[in-house]
Design a protein around this motif. Structure first.
Motif, PDB file in Angstrom:
ATOM      1  N   LEU A 164     -27.858  -0.077  11.905  1.00  0.00           N
ATOM      2  CA  LEU A 164     -29.929   0.579  12.541  1.00  0.00           C
ATOM      3  C   LEU A 164     -29.955   1.625  12.966  1.00  0.00           C
ATOM      4  O   LEU A 164     -29.264   2.225  13.797  1.00  0.00           O
ATOM      5  CB  LEU A 164     -29.403  -1.019  13.616  1.00  0.00           C
TER       6      LEU A 164
ATOM      7  N   VAL B  65     -26.701  -5.081  19.665  1.00  0.00           N
ATOM      8  CA  VAL B  65     -26.751  -5.717  17.870  1.00  0.00           C
ATOM      9  C   VAL B  65     -26.316  -6.811  17.632  1.00  0.00           C
ATOM     10  O   VAL B  65     -24.601  -7.393  18.299  1.00  0.00           O
ATOM     11  CB  VAL B  65     -26.406  -4.514  17.380  1.00  0.00           C
ATOM     12  N   SER B  66     -26.621  -7.766  17.374  1.00  0.00           N
ATOM     13  CA  SER B  66     -25.930  -9.410  17.491  1.00  0.00           C
ATOM     14  C   SER B  66     -24.740  -8.676  16.264  1.00  0.00           C
ATOM     15  O   SER B  66     -24.225  -7.603  15.181  1.00  0.00           O
ATOM     16  CB  SER B  66     -26.417 -10.475  16.321  1.00  0.00           C
TER      17      SER B  66
ATOM     18  N   TYR C 222     -29.687  -9.242  13.996  1.00  0.00           N
ATOM     19  CA  TYR C 222     -30.336  -8.812  14.557  1.00  0.00           C
ATOM     20  C   TYR C 222     -30.031  -7.621  15.838  1.00  0.00           C
ATOM     21  O   TYR C 222     -29.378  -8.037  15.332  1.00  0.00           O
ATOM     22  CB  TYR C 222     -30.814 -10.627  15.086  1.00  0.00           C
ATOM     23  N   ALA C 223     -31.551  -7.614  16.251  1.00  0.00           N
ATOM     24  CA  ALA C 223     -31.202  -6.445  17.038  1.00  0.00           C
ATOM     25  C   ALA C 223     -31.922  -7.008  18.534  1.00  0.00           C
ATOM     26  O   ALA C 223     -33.155  -7.567  18.285  1.00  0.00           O
ATOM     27  CB  ALA C 223     -31.256  -5.167  17.094  1.00  0.00           C
TER      28      ALA C 223
ATOM     29  N   LEU D 247     -32.993  -7.446  11.657  1.00  0.00           N
ATOM     30  CA  LEU D 247     -32.351  -6.054  10.319  1.00  0.00           C
ATOM     31  C   LEU D 247     -32.115  -6.423   8.854  1.00  0.00           C
ATOM     32  O   LEU D 247     -32.223  -5.280   8.054  1.00  0.00           O
ATOM     33  CB  LEU D 247     -30.539  -5.913  11.200  1.00  0.00           C
TER      34      LEU D 247
END
Length: 829
Positions: A195, A266-267, A272-273, A324
């Motif tokens: 990311l 961030v996961s 995902y974030a 993401l």
């Protein structure tokens, strides 16, 4: 078995604070109400007697000297990366630097200095553990990996620093590097960008026509149309490549160019974030400066300082969910949070409007909401479960009346409220621990909604389950690595006695880990098997102890640090007394220092010390953070003074109602409590009402002003040190909690600021003010002195300290300050 007499129980019963209903369960001994004790019935703390007590005289010169004379005291306890060593620091002799010491868990009494070449193993900045036991840790600008075979590899040295370390579900190390998150495969060294983000307008290959002639150009000129077509095709191809080919970094996410980052996480699954952004605007004005007169070049330096609460503007965070994998950016609005648009200050605004001959209508516009980011709470407010499939955020209203814990529905791209904590005064900034259990999607968190800070478990969508309850506070939460226990510090047995406990998550029972009788803190070892402890008595600074994390095993002391000089002096042992309050059902806990023969026929002179910070506890059974004041008070006792140190309303340790009694009226409940304390001294400690003085620093200096100005009969003399005189000039995070903001609630500021009551001064007043104080500005003292001059007051003096910050540093300044305080008392009491 506790080492107190049965009178201890008489002093430790009823400390319900106001009207908060709270039941006692198996975490606390059941007690019945009894009369508030006299001096003879007070708690006499368990103390360590000096090893070589002499008839020594305590002097100001000694107690205000560089604290190194007291001994090489241990600080900053912890554990090594691998958990095999206890780690702590001691200040070097004749230096402001410290040495790092390490002790093997099997021979904890044999501490040695850590070699500089291995310092990264002991004083690391971050440490995370993978499921298979691999450890990543950061030291200065480097990151290291310790594999399960014991081998340590340096992953980075300098360059772009890595921070916010965590392990992903696929075993890779994830870290923040500048404006991007990267994932590193520790076995192959492969590094992938997950990311990146930019605060700028998102570049577009083809911009729409701005006006008629531009549109005409695009239509009529084939060359222009072709160039636009080519640019658009190139951008589409680049985006398709980035989304489908792992060899190409993903495109950055773009945010409003007028914003800045407020939080990001961030996961662990890397899909995902959650990001928070806020408007980027200066936090201070060009006029927020402080002159510093003593410089190496003999010029005056203008030092930047923080903004005043009078200049504060509301802050709002925008919350985003980033996918993401697809590049989708979705706003997470706050509409699902209960009370998000309540006009919680309507009654305050109505009162202030009425005072101005105006009216106020309720406003239901959404309130500014932010990630919880108080000056006290510095841990992340976005928390992913280690499985990467659940995330929770802790949010707060900018007006300080609400705190929410919400989870994010990744499919619906929305917030789901799990717990709302509302307080008509202000939500406590201290008790905000929250996170997930390791092995289940269950949250644990602190909340003060019962009236006391307690510990809760909650499965999202269900009601919270209380792990602790009663009239005590729970703090400093640690989850054991195996998910079996939550460790915490609490004052279950007495408001001023702190021990270490743990909650068994299988049966919700509470187990007592320490029985040291004083003030105890802890750090759990990385594997959860050991506790290193810091423990102090009222007359003895903290030493280190260690014990297995088992209920029945006693702690073993591992340091003995105080000097022979310190041990030889006859330090006072104050009693902890519960003084009846004339304004609340709860007693006011206080330390009382009594000289020999205090109850003789000759009446005593007395001094009342006012602790600082407001929200701080000093009438406890451990070593005080005000150690110089404690030693000064021991000197006064040696010379025949009685000394009282009260945990007036607003102090920590006694629950929500005690804390918030000062809402919109700072200086009123506290002075009422001081009056109760003075009355108690007269009735119980043979004190002459006409010979009582008072002193204190910071908030204690403010209380000295308020008592001298608003209750001039109370004290014969007072010393205000680094004092607040006008709360509109103090900082926003602290002051807006208690008084709201001056634009909304000027009534609260005018009833709480000493400068408005200066005409009440009748007795001798000493004002000691450091000039490079970036906490309570010297400007506070300057404005008040001018006010006293204009009021033609004669009985005040001001001492200035040109090189000192809020907390004095130079022994010569400490000595000068306390010589003046002592002289004030000697001349007037």
């Amino acid at each position: 078995m506790k080492k107190y007499s049965t009178l201890f129980l008489a002093a430790s019963v009823t400390f319900a604070l106001g009207g908060c209903a709270s039941t006692t369960d198996n975490t606390s001994t059941t007690a019945t109400a009894s009369p508030v004790p006299s001096v003879q019935q007070a708690v006499t703390p368990e103390v360590e007697m000096p090893t070589a007590v002499q008839n020594g005289k305590i002097t100001l010169k000694q107690v205000m000297a560089d604290p190194q004379w007291m001994g090489a005291l241990p600080t900053d306890m912890g554990w090594s990366v691998d958990g095999s060593k206890i780690v702590f620091e001691r200040e070097k002799q004749d230096s402001a630097l410290s040495d790092v010491y390490i002790a093997d868990i099997n021979t904890p009494n044999e501490a040695v200095k850590a070699p500089l070449s291995d310092l990264h193993k002991y004083r690391f900045d971050e440490r995370v553990v993978r499921n298979d036991g691999v450890i990543a840790f950061a030291f200065e600008d480097s990151v290291f990996i310790q594999f399960t075979n014991g081998k340590t590899v340096q992953l980075t040295r300098g360059g772009n620093s890595l921070s916010n370390l965590s392990f992903m579900t696929d075993g890779r190390l994830m870290a923040l590097s500048g404006n991007r998150f990267v994932a590193i495969n520790l076995e192959t060294g492969t590094r992938e960008e997950l990311l990146s983000w930019e605060f700028a307008d998102e570049p577009k290959a083809v911009e729409p026509a701005e006006d008629y002639i531009a549109q005409e150009q695009h239509t009529l000129i084939q060359y222009i149309a072709l160039q636009r077509k080519n640019r658009q095709e190139k951008e589409d191809a680049e985006q398709a490549l980035a989304q489908s080919n792992v060899s190409v970094a993903p495109a950055p996410f773009y945010f409003d160019k007028s914003h800045r980052l407020a939080g990001i996480s961030v996961s662990p699954a890397g899909n995902y974030a959650v990001v928070a952004t806020t408007e980027s605007k200066p936090s201070r004005d060009d006029s927020d400066i402080m002159p510093h007169y003593i410089q190496e070049d003999s010029r005056i330096a203008a030092k930047s300082v923080r903004q005043r609460v009078a200049d504060a503007e509301p802050v709002n965070h925008e919350l985003w969910l980033l996918n993401l994998k697809t590049g989708e950016k979705s706003a997470l609005n706050y509409f699902s949070l209960p009370g998000y648009n309540d006009d919680v200050l309507a009654s305050v605004k109505t009162e202030n409007a009425k005072a101005n001959g105006e009216s106020y209508e309720v406003n239901r516009l959404p309130r500014p909401i932010t990630l919880l980011q108080s000056w006290y709470w510095t841990k992340p407010s976005i928390r992913w479960h280690k499985n990467g499939e659940a995330v929770a955020v802790m949010l707060e209203a900018w007006d300080n009346k609400d705190r929410w814990i919400a989870t994010v529905n990744l499919e619906n791209k929305s917030l789901e409220n799990q717990h709302r904590l509302h307080d008509d005064a202000w939500v406590n900034y201290r008790f905000n621990a929250f996170d997930w259990l390791n092995n289940s999607e269950t949250l644990y968190f602190q909340s003060e909604h019962s009236g006391y800070a307690h510990l809760y478990l909650q499965t999202p969508g269900e009601k919270p389950v209380a792990l602790t309850s009663g009239q005590y506070i729970v703090d400093d939460i640690t989850l054991s690595p195996d998910d079996n226990y939550l460790y915490f510090k609490a004052n279950i047995e007495h408001p001023g006695l702190y021990e270490i406990y743990r909650a068994d998550l299988s049966d919700k029972s509470i187990e007592t880990m320490t029985d040291l009788n004083g003030m105890t803190d802890y750090v759990l070892s990385p594997d959860g098997s050991q506790l290193v402890l810091s423990h102090s008595k009222v007359n003895k600074p903290a030493e280190l102890y260690v014990k297995p994390a088992q209920e029945a095993v006693a702690a073993a002391q591992i340091t003995q640090s105080t000097s022979d000089t310190f041990n030889a002096l006859p330090w006072a042992v104050p009693k902890v007394v519960a003084i009846p309050s004339s304004h609340t059902d709860a007693p006011i806990y206080a330390r009382v220092y009594l000289p020999e023969n205090y109850d003789s026929k000759t009446s005593n002179k007395a001094v009342v010390f006012n602790h600082g910070a407001g929200y701080l506890q000093n009438a406890h059974l451990g070593w005080s953070g005000y150690f110089r004041e404690y030693m000064f008070q021991s000197m006064l006792v040696q010379q025949g003074y009685v000394v009282l140190d009260m945990d007036y309303r607003a102090s920590a340790g006694y629950g929500r109602d005690w804390r918030t009694a000062i809402y919109r009226q700072m200086g009123t409940p506290e002075v009422q409590d001081l009056r109760d304390g003075v009355n108690w001294l007269v009735d119980n400690a043979n004190v002459d009402r006409a010979r009582i003085g008072t002193y204190g620093g910071s908030y204690g200096g403010f209380l000295t002003f308020m008592s001298m100005f608003t209750a001039p009969d109370l004290f014969a003399a007072g010393a205000a040190l680094r004092p607040v005189t006008d709360w509109a000039h103090y900082n926003t995070p602290y002051t807006a909690n208690i008084l709201n903001t001056p634009d909304i609630d000027p009534i609260a500021y005018e009833r709480s600021s000493p400068i408005y009551f200066a005409e009440g001064l009748q007795k001798p007043l000493l004002i000691n003010a450091p000039m490079v104080d970036d906490n309570v500005f010297f400007h506070d003292t300057v404005r008040l002195v001018q006010r006293l001059i204009e009021l033609e007051k004669e009985n005040f003096e001001t001492a200035i300290y040109p090189v000192e910050p809020h907390g004095f540093v130079q022994p010569s300044s400490w000595l000068d300050e306390y010589r003046r305080i002592y002289k004030l008392f000697e001349e007037n009491l």
